[in-house]
Motif scaffolding. Structure first.
Motif, short mmCIF file in Angstrom:
data_model
loop_
_atom_site.label_atom_id
_atom_site.label_comp_id
_atom_site.label_asym_id
_atom_site.label_seq_id
_atom_site.Cartn_x
_atom_site.Cartn_y
_atom_site.Cartn_z
N GLN A 151 0.84 -1.19 0.00
CA GLN A 151 0.00 0.00 0.00
C GLN A 151 0.88 1.25 0.00
OE1 GLN A 151 -3.42 0.12 -0.09
NE2 GLN A 151 -3.28 -2.08 -0.43
N PHE A 193 2.72 -1.92 -6.38
CA PHE A 193 1.69 -1.19 -5.63
C PHE A 193 0.28 -1.58 -6.05
CE2 PHE A 193 5.48 1.25 -4.84
CZ PHE A 193 5.35 1.54 -3.49
N SER A 198 -1.42 -1.28 -8.80
CA SER A 198 -2.28 -0.36 -9.57
C SER A 198 -2.39 -0.80 -11.01
CB SER A 198 -1.74 1.05 -9.50
OG SER A 198 -0.44 1.13 -10.02
#
Length: 165
Positions: free
Chosen positions: A2, A163, A165
């Motif tokens: 995160q 991460f 994404s």
């Protein structure tokens, strides 16, 4: 990981998180020193801008860790794992394509004294081979910016993967 956790961890742990994206100290340090990031977009933008420009020595140092296209990365490092994942899309290649990639890799290394680097994710073996053949027509001065751009693309994809994404 995160983003909030990345913003909070100590600098050495943060370096360990981003170094598998591209092993260039200046880039790694710039990303770590730029914390905290307000969003993934801010982190990605920092990653893009800190990569401009990479020196030939930085590029060559980072390429020392990259396997040849079409060869499976060995080892248990995060970077080897990422490389295997990126090249997974190449799948089982036709014998003639695999042989042409191997010959092209050798020709590229002889011409430029570095491994051929391309963002493999999202590309077929045939697309990669076509790019390899085209890039073999470059001079070293023409090829360096192409290699730098491919290395940046790989670093950003890896960062996004880390991460989530």
């Amino acid at each position: 990981m995160q983003l909030a956790a990345f913003n909070r961890i100590d600098a050495e742990a943060a370096r360990a998180v981003v170094r598998p994206c591209v092993d260039i100290d200046r880039w790694v340090d710039a990303l770590v020193d730029g914390r905290p990031y307000s969003s993934m977009e801010a982190l990605i933008e920092a990653a893009r801008t800190r990569a401009l420009p990479w020196t030939v020595a930085e590029i060559d140092g980072a390429l020392a860790h990259h396997p040849r296209i079409g060869e499976r990365a060995s080892g248990t490092s995060a970077e080897a794992s990422l490389s295997r994942s990126e090249q997974a899309g190449l799948g089982v290649q036709r014998e003639d394509t695999a042989a042409a990639l191997a010959a092209g890799n050798r020709a590229y290394e002889e011409q430029f004294s570095r491994v051929f680097l391309i963002r493999a994710a999202g590309r077929s073996a045939e697309e990669i081979l076509a790019s390899l053949r085209e890039r073999l027509t470059h001079t070293d001065e023409e090829e360096i910016p192409v290699v730098a751009d491919q290395l940046r693309q790989i670093a950003i994809l890896r960062l996004e993967g880390i991460f989530g994404s």
